[in-house]
Write a protein that holds these residues in place. Sequence first.
Motif, PDB file in Angstrom:
ATOM      1  N   ARG A   1       0.852  -1.194   0.000  1.00  0.00           N
ATOM      2  CA  ARG A   1       0.000   0.000   0.000  1.00  0.00           C
ATOM      3  C   ARG A   1       0.886   1.242   0.000  1.00  0.00           C
ATOM      4  O   ARG A   1       1.660   1.464   0.929  1.00  0.00           O
ATOM      5  CB  ARG A   1      -0.914  -0.003   1.226  1.00  0.00           C
ATOM      6  N   VAL A   2       0.771   2.011  -1.047  1.00  0.00           N
ATOM      7  CA  VAL A   2       1.689   3.128  -1.273  1.00  0.00           C
ATOM      8  C   VAL A   2       0.919   4.437  -1.280  1.00  0.00           C
ATOM      9  O   VAL A   2      -0.061   4.596  -2.024  1.00  0.00           O
ATOM     10  CB  VAL A   2       2.447   2.960  -2.608  1.00  0.00           C
ATOM     11  N   LEU A   3       1.366   5.359  -0.471  1.00  0.00           N
ATOM     12  CA  LEU A   3       0.837   6.716  -0.455  1.00  0.00           C
ATOM     13  C   LEU A   3       1.715   7.557  -1.374  1.00  0.00           C
ATOM     14  O   LEU A   3       2.898   7.752  -1.105  1.00  0.00           O
ATOM     15  CB  LEU A   3       0.866   7.262   0.974  1.00  0.00           C
ATOM     16  N   VAL A   4       1.162   7.994  -2.483  1.00  0.00           N
ATOM     17  CA  VAL A   4       1.904   8.784  -3.468  1.00  0.00           C
ATOM     18  C   VAL A   4       1.572  10.248  -3.249  1.00  0.00           C
ATOM     19  O   VAL A   4       0.408  10.656  -3.353  1.00  0.00           O
ATOM     20  CB  VAL A   4       1.549   8.368  -4.908  1.00  0.00           C
ATOM     21  N   LEU A   5       2.584  11.031  -2.935  1.00  0.00           N
ATOM     22  CA  LEU A   5       2.369  12.433  -2.588  1.00  0.00           C
ATOM     23  C   LEU A   5       3.234  13.318  -3.464  1.00  0.00           C
ATOM     24  O   LEU A   5       4.453  13.142  -3.528  1.00  0.00           O
ATOM     25  CB  LEU A   5       2.678  12.661  -1.103  1.00  0.00           C
ATOM     26  N   SER A   6       2.594  14.220  -4.164  1.00  0.00           N
ATOM     27  CA  SER A   6       3.302  15.154  -5.033  1.00  0.00           C
ATOM     28  C   SER A   6       3.097  16.564  -4.492  1.00  0.00           C
ATOM     29  O   SER A   6       1.955  17.023  -4.354  1.00  0.00           O
ATOM     30  CB  SER A   6       2.771  15.043  -6.464  1.00  0.00           C
TER      31      SER A   6
ATOM     32  N   LEU B   1       4.134   2.397   2.553  1.00  0.00           N
ATOM     33  CA  LEU B   1       5.194   3.215   1.969  1.00  0.00           C
ATOM     34  C   LEU B   1       4.645   4.579   1.590  1.00  0.00           C
ATOM     35  O   LEU B   1       3.565   4.671   0.993  1.00  0.00           O
ATOM     36  CB  LEU B   1       5.757   2.521   0.727  1.00  0.00           C
ATOM     37  N   LEU B   2       5.395   5.621   1.943  1.00  0.00           N
ATOM     38  CA  LEU B   2       5.143   6.968   1.446  1.00  0.00           C
ATOM     39  C   LEU B   2       6.145   7.248   0.347  1.00  0.00           C
ATOM     40  O   LEU B   2       7.357   7.131   0.541  1.00  0.00           O
ATOM     41  CB  LEU B   2       5.298   7.998   2.564  1.00  0.00           C
ATOM     42  N   LEU B   3       5.632   7.584  -0.824  1.00  0.00           N
ATOM     43  CA  LEU B   3       6.478   7.874  -1.975  1.00  0.00           C
ATOM     44  C   LEU B   3       6.225   9.324  -2.375  1.00  0.00           C
ATOM     45  O   LEU B   3       5.107   9.692  -2.746  1.00  0.00           O
ATOM     46  CB  LEU B   3       6.122   6.931  -3.122  1.00  0.00           C
ATOM     47  N   THR B   4       7.252  10.168  -2.262  1.00  0.00           N
ATOM     48  CA  THR B   4       7.101  11.570  -2.601  1.00  0.00           C
ATOM     49  C   THR B   4       7.958  11.911  -3.808  1.00  0.00           C
ATOM     50  O   THR B   4       8.931  11.217  -4.124  1.00  0.00           O
ATOM     51  CB  THR B   4       7.522  12.485  -1.431  1.00  0.00           C
ATOM     52  N   SER B   5       7.601  12.990  -4.471  1.00  0.00           N
ATOM     53  CA  SER B   5       8.431  13.510  -5.558  1.00  0.00           C
ATOM     54  C   SER B   5       8.562  15.010  -5.378  1.00  0.00           C
ATOM     55  O   SER B   5       7.582  15.707  -5.146  1.00  0.00           O
ATOM     56  CB  SER B   5       7.812  13.190  -6.923  1.00  0.00           C
ATOM     57  N   GLY B   6       9.779  15.476  -5.456  1.00  0.00           N
ATOM     58  CA  GLY B   6      10.043  16.907  -5.309  1.00  0.00           C
ATOM     59  C   GLY B   6      10.320  17.290  -3.871  1.00  0.00           C
ATOM     60  O   GLY B   6      10.059  16.539  -2.926  1.00  0.00           O
ATOM     61  N   GLY B   7      10.878  18.472  -3.706  1.00  0.00           N
ATOM     62  CA  GLY B   7      11.101  19.018  -2.375  1.00  0.00           C
ATOM     63  C   GLY B   7      12.269  18.421  -1.626  1.00  0.00           C
ATOM     64  O   GLY B   7      12.288  18.436  -0.394  1.00  0.00           O
TER      65      GLY B   7
END
Length: 414
Positions: A192-197, A259-265
Amino acid sequence: MTDDAYVSSLNSPSELTPVEEHRAKVAALLRRTPVETRPLADCLGLALAEDLVAPIPLPSFDNSAMDGYAVRSADLAAASAEEPVKLPVVEDVPAGRVDVPPLRPGTAHRIMTGAQLTPGADAVLPVERTDGGTDEVALFASVQPGQHVRRAGEDLTAGTTVLTAGTRLGAAQLGVAAAVGAAELPVHRPVRVLVLSTGSELVEPGEPLERGQIYESNGLMLDAAVREAGGDPTLLRFVPDDVDAFHAALAEHIGSADLLLTSGGVSAGAYEVVKDALRGNGVEFSKVAMQPGMPQGCGRYRDAFAVVTLPGNPVSSMVSFEVFVRPAMLAAAGHRETGRKVRQAALAESLSAPAGKRQFRRGVFDPATGEVSLQGAPGSHLLGSLARANCLLSIPEDVTELAAKSTVDVMLLD
């Protein structure tokens, strides 16, 4: 040390984390997902958690491989097109009939493909080699014992391990599971993946775009990548560049995400909200010796779930997902095979690469010729070239120049 000097030191090869080291850190963060028993229809793409052993043989009974006539081969020994053997047809045996009487010598049973072989018969003559009679049939050829017969256990014997733990369940695997009578299977739950942009400059596709704004693409792209890898994503879009808002967005998913998956920052500049929010909360940031995708981070957010932070440039983000996240997700979900297929290919043109960094270039691999051609420049913002690529070239850290026709490793993306 000034900020500029600090950034410069992190960009020097001696201060960069090797790709394999960061990959190992990411893999260690994700815990094996629990085992669930699911109906076959809900198992597509998941990893089998236990060996599947056939309780029955497959086929489970001798059956006909053709539409035709069940016969005793000895009765047809003299049959030919010029002098056919004629036999009375005393039974019809369609597929699924269970009360099939024995075949008497000197008679035939009309039989369909998949129907159980008549007791006493030892062969089937295809209907094309007969006149197709229903009361009496003319048989124009001889047959050998066992001809056009599928024997019980010919495919699998009872007690055979049909599928081993770790197997990805595709259409064929689910088909054989059903064929041996399995109605459900033990599988590992998807990650289960939390995708945060993040980014206050992001705008939803389809909305008016003002100067200085960009359409949000990373979230949707990573959401799709997670799904392709068999994961179960939840997409959080348009979280503003605000630390409190970032923590509030995560709080709602503690206990439900792996899992938390972020992009940027995550770069070295100001307004890096991901780094500001996660530093001191179990996540460490580093520069990895790769291009694109140098700024990375990973850890566990307040010991609630694993975190992998990816750079914001779209190609950097997607390449980083392929190199670090996808194999870790597949391993956590119980898959035996976690890596993309790698092939060796001949370069169609020369290229240059930065010293001390693993370079991943977009390419198009032609399996017919064994050649790979570069697709676009190395820039991490050039998403169009990634969309046209079917592979990533992996250029080692100690290689700075490769001539045309040199051999390179390519990671196949489809």
